[in-house]
Design an enzyme around this catalytic site. Structure first.
Site, PDB file in Angstrom:
ATOM      1  N   SER A 176      86.960  -3.905  62.140  1.00 40.18           N
ATOM      2  CA  SER A 176      85.564  -3.731  61.870  1.00 40.18           C
ATOM      3  C   SER A 176      84.514  -4.929  62.553  1.00 40.18           C
ATOM      4  CB  SER A 176      85.510  -3.883  60.565  1.00 40.18           C
ATOM      5  OG  SER A 176      85.843  -5.169  59.904  1.00 40.18           O
ATOM      6  N   THR A 195      45.830  20.712  46.441  1.00 42.67           N
ATOM      7  CA  THR A 195      47.123  21.122  45.927  1.00 42.67           C
ATOM      8  C   THR A 195      47.416  22.626  46.785  1.00 42.67           C
ATOM      9  OG1 THR A 195      46.165  22.998  44.383  1.00 42.67           O
ATOM     10  CG2 THR A 195      46.552  20.829  43.675  1.00 42.67           C
ATOM     11  N   HIS A 196      48.778  22.579  47.072  1.00 44.32           N
ATOM     12  CA  HIS A 196      49.424  23.693  48.013  1.00 44.32           C
ATOM     13  C   HIS A 196      48.680  23.581  49.340  1.00 44.32           C
ATOM     14  CE1 HIS A 196      50.765  25.688  44.409  1.00 44.32           C
ATOM     15  NE2 HIS A 196      49.756  25.278  43.902  1.00 44.32           N
ATOM     16  N   SER A 246      51.264  12.731  76.298  1.00 43.76           N
ATOM     17  CA  SER A 246      52.060  13.516  76.928  1.00 43.76           C
ATOM     18  C   SER A 246      52.350  13.644  78.258  1.00 43.76           C
ATOM     19  CB  SER A 246      51.607  15.178  76.526  1.00 43.76           C
ATOM     20  OG  SER A 246      52.179  15.967  77.511  1.00 43.76           O
ATOM     21  N   LYS A 281      46.366  14.815  75.162  1.00 45.65           N
ATOM     22  CA  LYS A 281      47.217  14.690  74.278  1.00 45.65           C
ATOM     23  C   LYS A 281      47.359  13.230  73.598  1.00 45.65           C
ATOM     24  CE  LYS A 281      49.136  17.095  72.067  1.00 45.65           C
ATOM     25  NZ  LYS A 281      50.730  17.629  72.304  1.00 45.65           N
ATOM     26  N   GLN A 337      85.734  -0.090  53.971  1.00 45.74           N
ATOM     27  CA  GLN A 337      84.958  -0.713  55.214  1.00 45.74           C
ATOM     28  C   GLN A 337      83.919   0.185  55.799  1.00 45.74           C
ATOM     29  OE1 GLN A 337      87.929  -2.428  58.138  1.00 45.74           O
ATOM     30  NE2 GLN A 337      87.181  -0.875  59.677  1.00 45.74           N
ATOM     31  N   LYS A 384      79.538  -0.579  55.095  1.00 47.70           N
ATOM     32  CA  LYS A 384      78.490  -1.541  55.815  1.00 47.70           C
ATOM     33  C   LYS A 384      77.781  -0.763  56.690  1.00 47.70           C
ATOM     34  CE  LYS A 384      81.864  -4.895  55.029  1.00 47.70           C
ATOM     35  NZ  LYS A 384      83.094  -3.628  54.497  1.00 47.70           N
TER      36      LYS A 384
END
Length: 460
Positions: free
Chosen positions: A22, A154-155, A276, A282, A321, A324
């Site tokens: 490790s 909303t939505h 881009s 862009k 082990q 991590k």
């Protein structure tokens, strides 16, 4: 020969050596491993297991190893398996047999549990600092935009007018909860497992509490089996990090939408956008998109450790082990995300005129018109139906509610009077919503002050 190789007759297969090792990732724990070893050696000296000379040599050797690692002068060995045995091997090579006494009264099981807690405690503090800085930026922006009108949704459909300040303060509440979760995790994490041994403690009269105090723990774990096999603290951090990344992702999603040509509510600074390779016009919100994408990594880190731990018998198993790398990944991901979002927010341009213009569209004052009738003693359900019919008519004609004449309004309800136009103006719709938690500027200002005080209380 392996430090544990006394009962083995054959060397470890080379494939197993690589698979088992490790050190490629747990080298990251070197500072905490050495901190714990220095505290352990000092305690062994105080209880007479080490002589004063041995204690001095061990601590001095460990300090030199720490300096050499930090300076890049140490090359770790895969054959030594992990950071603990690499450090012990280096120590023994440098100071001789005294180095072989360092491991008295401990196991790699309680050693790694200690290192991991020390590591995560420090990284929780680092994450807290970054999150606090983000909160301060959001609070500054909220103070600046108390009267920046915008549509609330909303939505993802226009609903009611609010302010940008009110919108941003929603994220302040989310991130304050995240900060609280980090603090709670830190409190439960801050117990030392050192002295738990492999699983059953030790026959040596170790002074666990002394070592814990030296390492700034609040106390020691009270069960040696749990001390070596507990990873709840890591799971709690991963859960808190996942929720925090979800909040960051939601914020970034809105910035992505707001910076689109269809909205144009904000403009991301050039330093936090990209272009881009084929389309010269862009300007892409790549930073926000990456945070949104990296959220899945942290979710995966949480699921990884939950899956590792779900079927393990007590106490330590080699499966652990795998704890991590997922935590290291989550730490790096959350901290990099926090680090880049704060300046992106601080430098973005808010297009207040566009926000205000859009807040006037979509009949965001329809509820206020219904409330106007309700205050005239019209049952709210009836008022709701009346305004619904007016919205339908306005939709057909391509106009807004305030464009209707009083005469036209009176044809659907005698309760409409001249004062309705003031009642459904954008500013009135927002400013009259002064109930606690509402978007009225003075109410949001109170929330900002309270949130600043809460933030101060959550500092540690």
């Amino acid at each position: 020969m392996k430090l544990w190789g006394g009962r083995f007759e054959k060397d470890t297969d080379s494939l197993v050596e690589d698979f088992h090792s490790s050190i490629s990732f747990d080298r990251r724990l070197y500072k905490f491993d050495i901190m714990g070893s220095i505290a352990h050696a000092g305690m062994l000296g105080r209880i007479g297991i080490l002589s004063a000379e041995e204690t001095e040599k061990i601590i001095g050797g460990l300090e030199c190893i720490l300096a050499d690692i930090q300076a890049g002068r140490v090359e770790f060995e895969v054959g030594a398996e992990d950071i603990h045995m690499n450090v012990e091997k280096l120590l023994t090579e440098r100071i001789g047999d005294a180095g072989k006494k360092l491991h008295t009264g401990r196991s790699r099981n309680d050693q790694v549990a200690l290192d991991f807690r020390l590591f995560l405690r420090e990284e929780i503090d680092n994450t807290k600092d970054l999150l606090t800085a983000l909160l301060e930026t959001l609070l500054d922006l909220s103070s600046e935009h108390l009267k920046t009108w915008m549509p609330g949704y909303t939505h993802l459909q226009k609903a009611q007018p609010i302010t940008l300040s009110h919108h941003l303060m929603a994220y302040v509440q989310m991130f304050l909860r995240d900060l609280g979760r980090l603090g709670d995790t830190r409190k439960r994490l801050n117990l030392s497992p050192l002295g738990s041994g492999a699983l059953a403690g030790t026959t040596f009269a170790l002074r666990r509490e002394e070592v814990a105090a030296e390492l700034n723990f609040d106390g020691v774990t009270l069960n040696s089996l749990d001390g070596v096999s507990d990873r709840d603290f890591a799971l709690e951090f991963l859960a808190a990090a996942s929720i925090m990344m979800m909040h960051l992702s939601r914020l970034c999603e809105e910035l992505i939408i707001w910076s689109s040509g269809e909205f144009s509510f904000v403009s991301i600074d050039d330093a936090y956008a990209t272009g881009s390779s084929i389309m010269p016009q862009k300007k892409n919100p790549d930073v926000a998109e990456l945070v949104r994408g990296k959220t899945g990594r942290v979710y995966g880190d949480l699921i990884t450790l939950l899956t590792v731990m779900k079927g393990l018998p007590l106490a330590y198993n080699k499966d652990m082990q795998e704890d991590k790398e997922c935590v290291f990944d989550a730490v790096d991901t959350i901290q990099k995300s926090l680090l880049v979002i704060r300046p992106m927010l601080a430098t973005m341009k808010v297009n207040a005129d566009i926000m205000a213009r859009e807040a006037k569209k979509g009949f965001t004052n329809a509820t206020d018109l219904a409330d106007y009738l309700a205050k005239k003693n019209v049952p709210f359900r009836e008022a709701h139906a009346i305004v619904g019919r007016l919205v339908l008519e306005c939709s057909r004609r391509g106009c807004s509610l305030e464009d209707l004449t009083l005469e036209e309004l009176k044809t659907v309800s005698e309760f409409f009077e001249e004062d309705l136009y003031e009642a459904i103006s954008l500013q009135t719709c927002v400013q009259k919503r002064s109930v606690t938690g509402g978007p009225a500027p003075e109410t949001v200002q109170t929330a900002i002050q309270f949130s600043k005080e809460t933030l101060d209380q959550l500092r540690w």
